[in-house]
Design a protein around this motif. Sequence first.
Motif, PDB file in Angstrom:
ATOM      1  N   HIS A 102       8.967   1.190   3.481  1.00  0.00           N
ATOM      2  CA  HIS A 102       9.684   0.155   3.649  1.00  0.00           C
ATOM      3  C   HIS A 102      10.565  -0.089   2.689  1.00  0.00           C
ATOM      4  O   HIS A 102      11.842  -0.977   3.104  1.00  0.00           O
ATOM      5  CB  HIS A 102       8.705  -1.297   4.059  1.00  0.00           C
ATOM      6  CG  HIS A 102       8.073  -1.053   5.324  1.00  0.00           C
ATOM      7  ND1 HIS A 102       8.582  -1.296   6.488  1.00  0.00           N
ATOM      8  CD2 HIS A 102       6.690  -0.691   5.705  1.00  0.00           C
ATOM      9  CE1 HIS A 102       7.590  -1.090   7.608  1.00  0.00           C
ATOM     10  NE2 HIS A 102       6.634  -0.729   6.785  1.00  0.00           N
ATOM     11  N   LEU A 103      10.387  -0.173   1.700  1.00  0.00           N
ATOM     12  CA  LEU A 103      11.264  -0.452   0.238  1.00  0.00           C
ATOM     13  C   LEU A 103      12.553   0.504   0.390  1.00  0.00           C
ATOM     14  O   LEU A 103      13.577  -0.016   0.310  1.00  0.00           O
ATOM     15  CB  LEU A 103      10.602   0.102  -1.138  1.00  0.00           C
ATOM     16  CG  LEU A 103       9.547  -1.021  -1.601  1.00  0.00           C
ATOM     17  CD1 LEU A 103       8.961  -0.696  -2.954  1.00  0.00           C
ATOM     18  CD2 LEU A 103      10.270  -2.156  -1.834  1.00  0.00           C
ATOM     19  N   ASP A 113       0.837  -1.161   0.077  1.00  0.00           N
ATOM     20  CA  ASP A 113       0.084  -0.037  -0.181  1.00  0.00           C
ATOM     21  C   ASP A 113       0.755   1.248  -0.048  1.00  0.00           C
ATOM     22  O   ASP A 113       2.129   1.215   0.371  1.00  0.00           O
ATOM     23  CB  ASP A 113      -0.897   0.072   1.212  1.00  0.00           C
ATOM     24  CG  ASP A 113      -2.056  -0.946   1.353  1.00  0.00           C
ATOM     25  OD1 ASP A 113      -2.396  -1.654   0.201  1.00  0.00           O
ATOM     26  OD2 ASP A 113      -2.218  -1.496   2.307  1.00  0.00           O
ATOM     27  N   ASP A 114       0.272   2.429  -0.466  1.00  0.00           N
ATOM     28  CA  ASP A 114       1.095   3.482  -0.630  1.00  0.00           C
ATOM     29  C   ASP A 114       1.605   3.843   0.997  1.00  0.00           C
ATOM     30  O   ASP A 114       2.806   4.261   0.856  1.00  0.00           O
ATOM     31  CB  ASP A 114       0.451   4.831  -0.922  1.00  0.00           C
ATOM     32  CG  ASP A 114      -0.069   4.823  -2.482  1.00  0.00           C
ATOM     33  OD1 ASP A 114       0.689   3.931  -2.939  1.00  0.00           O
ATOM     34  OD2 ASP A 114      -0.761   5.461  -2.868  1.00  0.00           O
TER      35      ASP A 114
END
Length: 105
Positions: free
Chosen positions: A56-57, A50-51
Motif C-alpha cells: 500500500h505504501l 504488516d508485511d
Amino acid sequence: MDKSCVLECPADCIYEGARTLYINPDECVDCGACKLVCRVEAIEYETDLDDDDLWHLEDNAAFFQTVLPGRTEPLGSPGGAQTVGRVGVDTPRVAAMPVRDHVDH
C-alpha cells in the motif's frame, strides 16, 4: 470510500482517485487526524503495517509519482487536494482489484 478523513486533514493532502483515496506522502504532516476519524479504519501509520500490507505504501506513492492512465504527467505535489479536485483514476493495482459489493445495514 468514506471521506470523513478529508474534512479533518489540516494539510489538504488526501486526494480522490476513482475507487479510493490517496494520501500525498510529501504533503502530509503526520498529525494523525485522518486516522482518528476514519470510520472504515482504512488509514494506518506506515510503521504499523504488516508485511502483507506494505504494498500500500508503494502504491500510494505511485499515485503521485507515476503517470496515471489518461494523464500526461505525474500528479506530484500540487499543494492541496482541493485545488486539484477529484482525480478520477487509480493506480493500475487498485484499478485491477475486484469491486466489492457494499451492503448497508
